[in-house]
Enzyme design. Structure first.
Site, PDB file in Angstrom:
ATOM      1  N   ASP A 203       0.828  -1.206   0.000  1.00 54.90           N
ATOM      2  CA  ASP A 203       0.000   0.000   0.000  1.00 54.90           C
ATOM      3  C   ASP A 203       0.868   1.265   0.000  1.00 54.90           C
ATOM      4  OD1 ASP A 203      -2.877   0.903   0.431  1.00 54.90           O
ATOM      5  OD2 ASP A 203      -1.910   1.925   2.111  1.00 54.90           O
ATOM      6  N   GLU A 266       2.000  -0.247  -4.890  1.00 53.39           N
ATOM      7  CA  GLU A 266       0.933   0.691  -5.273  1.00 53.39           C
ATOM      8  C   GLU A 266       1.559   2.074  -5.415  1.00 53.39           C
ATOM      9  OE1 GLU A 266      -3.257   2.758  -3.930  1.00 53.39           O
ATOM     10  OE2 GLU A 266      -1.667   2.429  -2.487  1.00 53.39           O
TER      11      GLU A 266
HETATM   12  C1  NOJ Z   1      -4.441   2.994  -0.765  1.00 56.63           C
HETATM   13  C2  NOJ Z   1      -5.582   2.055  -0.644  1.00 56.63           C
HETATM   14  O1  NOJ Z   1      -5.783   1.402  -1.863  1.00 56.63           O
HETATM   15  C3  NOJ Z   1      -6.784   2.863  -0.216  1.00 56.63           C
HETATM   16  O2  NOJ Z   1      -7.958   2.115  -0.268  1.00 56.63           O
HETATM   17  C4  NOJ Z   1      -6.509   3.372   1.179  1.00 56.63           C
HETATM   18  O3  NOJ Z   1      -7.577   4.208   1.589  1.00 56.63           O
HETATM   19  C5  NOJ Z   1      -5.210   4.153   1.221  1.00 56.63           C
HETATM   20  N1  NOJ Z   1      -4.134   3.493   0.521  1.00 56.63           N
HETATM   21  C6  NOJ Z   1      -4.756   4.344   2.629  1.00 56.63           C
HETATM   22  O4  NOJ Z   1      -4.290   3.116   3.133  1.00 56.63           O
END
Ligand code: NOJ
Ligand code: MG
Length: 531
Positions: A203, A266
């Site tokens: 993440d 990500e």
């Molecule tokens: C990215 C995640 O995909 C999203 O859903 C989340 O709210 C944020 N990171 C914070 O963790």
């Protein structure tokens, strides 16, 4: 799939499961691990190779699992550790890989580490999070903004300092400059890797390291009214710092302690910055997620440019990947419309690079309208009225025409739309020309034709709404012709090298047709042509 194949993720197809919305097995209206196990046959028949599960760890669910209170447990909402072990065994027994979501940038404010950290200024875990003094006037330490609205700094009365949170105040950022934090998360990774998970989707990996001096971020000269307020400033000092690559290299060394695991990052950054996340000597993330298709203008020329830019930017030895949807962005069927969603499917599954599918896109699920009293997403609650809510792309999977779309016998945590009566797996499976049948055919073809997986990407000059390219390896080629518009197109096919035999049309009705001299495509039609 061969378990010892180190590069399985290059020829595999990934599928993101959003656990709260996939399948409920215990009648509480929320999807769970047993539900996923029950649906493995569906995933196998679809033909995907790896599942990425959004977070399933104990969490107060302020951000639906992206606020973790225990990195090595399972939230009772989703089941037990036994259920998780059973999922890994069942998935592996059928050749499916399982990828977990690793959320190292922040914990829940309910995590014991944070409870300790906030308890006093001299607590040994104080420096596990990011604490700063107020400015002399009592104000926030700098101008950094939370992605979910307001300042990124929260004042904590116990010790009179502010802590930093890039997302909700209930999601305090860990201090990744602290080696003890690193070791703690690496041990979390080892815990799951030992259990047999095949890797992690990390993440907001580009957020991990912040500027050492916490300098103010510059204003965004391109801010547009109507966009979320955090876009008023750039994230020059709060994200994408050079030292983040050392951290990622360390993470990669952890996954490399085990055989054939993958690190996915990500990362929402322009392509030229994104590719840095492959790391020096490719010792970074094997797949820094490429989200370019999530935000592009849906036109042939824009997409052609993105592909060319990406192919050009990739470092030597880097493996590409493509994503069409996820739990943070509007559904592809709503972004591009239901007709182009089929063209988008053909694009995703014929490009060079590993495709990641988002659950429900294969049945054409659209963005679901959420009534104000049904809003769950904290982003929408904090920043209302701009259409940023993510609930509409997180609604229950539509399995059948049964109550609640066969997702649950109880009222689901998010609503199912009325059209689930027709738009559901059972119905679309019975229809040989449905979008689900198209996805299955595309996946099957990708498995049958090595040139679709490992072939070169060779653009073919085209105009207007037409996107043309060739995938070629070892003298074997297919041509992909996509009509990104609603009007029919006709073109001379011999000179352009398009003559051959149609293997698949997005309408699923032209298999075997010979193309000689002229290629006609209907509006919103894509075709794969064997040379
Ligand atoms: C990215 C995640 O995909 C999203 O859903 C989340 O709210 C944020 N990171 C914070 O963790
Ligand atoms: Mg349940």
């Amino acid at each position: 799939m061969d378990q010892r194949d180190e590069f399985w993720w290059r020829h595999g197809i990934f599928y993101q499961v959003y656990p709260p919305s996939f399948q409920d097995s215990d009648a509480d209206g929320v999807g769970d691990i047993r539900g996923i196990i029950d649906r493995l046959p569906y995933l196998l028949q679809l033909g995907v190779d790896a599942l990425w599960l959004s977070p399933i760890f104990p969490s107060p669910m302020a951000d639906f699992g992206y606020d973790i209170a225990d990195y090595t447990g399972i939230d009772p909402l989703f089941g037990t550790m036994e259920d998780f072990d059973a999922l890994i065994s069942a998935a592996h027994a059928s050749g499916l890989k399982v990828i977990l979501d690793l959320v190292p940038n922040h914990t829940s404010d309910q995590h014991p580490w944070f409870a300790e950290s906030r308890s006093s200024r001299d607590n040994p875990k104080r420096d596990w999070y990011i604490w700063r003094d107020p400015l002399p006037d009592g104000g926030v330490p700098n101008n950094w903004l939370s992605e979910f609205g307001g300042s990124a700094w929260e004042h904590d009365a116990t010790t009179g300092q502010y802590y930093y949170h890039a997302f909700l105040a209930q999601q305090p950022d860990l201090n990744w400059r602290n080696p003890a934090v690193r070791e703690a998360i690496y041990d979390v990774m080892r815990f799951w890797l030992r259990k047999g998970v095949d890797g992690f989707r990390v993440d907001v990996i580009w957020h991990l390291i912040k500027d050492a001096e916490f300098r103010d971020n510059p204003p965004n000269p391109h801010f547009r009214e109507g966009r979320p307020p955090h876009e008023r400033i750039l994230t020059q000092y709060s994200t994408d710092q050079p030292e983040v690559h050392d951290v990622i290299a360390q993470m990669r060394r952890v996954t490399d302690e085990f055989e054939a695991r993958i690190l996915i990052g990500e990362i929402y950054l322009p392509l030229h910055r994104l590719v840095a996340y492959y790391g020096n000597d490719l010792g970074g993330a094997q797949m820094p997620f490429n989200f370019a298709l999530l935000s592009t203008l849906w036109s042939a020329r824009s997409i052609e440019t993105i592909i060319a830019d990406y192919e050009r930017a990739l470092p030597a030895g880097a493996w590409p990947n493509w994503v069409l949807g996820n739990h943070d962005r509007p559904r592809v069927a709503s972004r591009v419309g239901p007709d182009q969603a089929r063209v988008a499917a053909m694009l995703l599954l014929t490009l060079r690079g590993t495709p990641t599918l988002y659950y429900g896109d294969e049945i054409g699920m659209h963005q679901v309208a959420i009534a104000p009293d049904q809003v769950r997403d904290p982003f929408e609650k904090n920043v209302p009225g701009l259409g940023v809510g993510r609930d509409g792309c997180r609604t229950p999977m539509q399995w059948s025409a049964a109550d609640n779309a066969g997702f649950s016998t109880a009222t689901p945590w998010l609503p199912v739309p009325d059209d689930f009566i027709h738009e559901n797996v059972v119905n679309l499976e019975a229809d040989a020309r449905s979008i689900l049948s198209l996805y299955r055919a595309l996946i099957k073809l990708r498995k049958e034709l090595p040139q679709l997986v490992s072939g070169d990407y060779l653009p073919i000059a085209a105009e207007g709404d037409l996107l043309l390219y060739r995938r070629q390896s070892e003298g074997k080629a297919v041509v992909i012709a996509l009509n990104l518009g609603a009007e029919p197109v006709s073109m001379a096919s011999d000179a352009a090298g398009l003559d051959g035999e149609i293997l698949l049309s997005t309408f699923l009705d032209r298999q075997g047709e010979k193309i000689e001299g002229v290629l006609d495509l209907r509006g919103n039609e894509g075709a794969i042509i064997a040379k």
